[in-house]
Design an enzyme around this catalytic site. Structure first.
Site, PDB file in Angstrom:
ATOM      1  N   ASP A   1       0.796  -1.050   0.135  1.00  0.00           N
ATOM      2  CA  ASP A   1       0.271  -0.127   0.091  1.00  0.00           C
ATOM      3  C   ASP A   1       1.293   1.129   0.266  1.00  0.00           C
ATOM      4  OD1 ASP A   1      -2.245   1.243   0.125  1.00  0.00           O
ATOM      5  OD2 ASP A   1      -3.000   1.241   2.094  1.00  0.00           O
TER       6      ASP A   1
ATOM      7  N   ASP B   1       0.232   5.308   0.821  1.00  0.00           N
ATOM      8  CA  ASP B   1      -0.262   6.499   2.413  1.00  0.00           C
ATOM      9  C   ASP B   1      -1.021   5.293   3.392  1.00  0.00           C
ATOM     10  OD1 ASP B   1      -0.312   7.918   0.673  1.00  0.00           O
ATOM     11  OD2 ASP B   1      -2.836   7.394   0.036  1.00  0.00           O
TER      12      ASP B   1
END
Length: 204
Positions: free
Chosen positions: A7, A9
């Site tokens: 991922d 953020d």
């Protein structure tokens, strides 16, 4: 091919209450870029899968997203790290697309692009929807206690040793839990080393 999916953020950079909408708002988490460098040195190719609904909501545009990733790539390169590609979903939730996590569309795109079977890929992120999408796609899911999951560490005071199945019943079965990206890198590289040792025959 040793490929892993992260991922963005809250995993690589700090989360915000709203959106990371400009390069000035993109700030790497301590030790995260160096963790990618260590993974690269261990032979891992790193790909990002990220929801970026700020585009679909009209809060920033593709030029801003490209500028954010240009900054990210410069900072990665400065520590000897590299991300192979960024796969992103630009849609708002109401678009009901197939690529917004927890749907597995981004993971399927990555598998097609790299010709890699998803069942062999680890996927790590701080958001439950990233872990859920990884599990649906058939990847090995890893939850990081940073960003959206940092509060879990605060609640139990014991990081990855906590019983996450109790705290997060929606967590896919078999999910491994790590304090942060650096801890995940340590685990994965150690797992690599153990696997290599197990396959090398003892000398006569």
């Amino acid at each position: 091919m040793k490929l892993l999916i992260l991922d963005r953020d809250g995993t690589l950079n700090r989360c915000r209450d709203d959106y990371v909408a400009s390069p000035d708002e993109w700030e790497a988490l301590p030790g995260a870029l160096e963790a990618v460098a260590r993974l690269n040195q261990g032979g891992w190719r790193v790909v990002l899968a990220t929801n970026q609904s700020g585009i679909g909501r009209g809060l920033f545009d593709m030029a801003s997203l490209n500028a954010i990733h240009a900054k990210m790539n410069r900072q990665l390169a400065a520590v000897g790290a590299r991300v192979e590609a960024v796969f992103f979903c630009p849609h708002a939730p109401e678009d009901n697309c197939a690529c917004r996590k927890p749907a597995p569309g981004l993971f399927l795109q990555i598998a097609e692009r790299f010709g890699a079977p998803l069942g062999s890929l680890p996927a790590a992120g701080n958001a439950l929807r990233h872990v859920q999408a990884a599990a649906v796609a058939g990847c090995a899911p890893h939850l990081l206690l940073t960003g959206k999951s940092e509060h879990l560490r605060d609640r139990v005071g014991m990081g990855a040793d906590a019983d996450m199945a109790v705290l997060v019943p929606e967590l896919p079965a078999g999910t491994q839990v790590h304090d942060d990206l650096a801890a995940f890198a340590d685990w994965l590289l150690a797992h690599d080393s153990e696997s290599l040792t197990a396959t090398v025959p003892a000398p006569n």
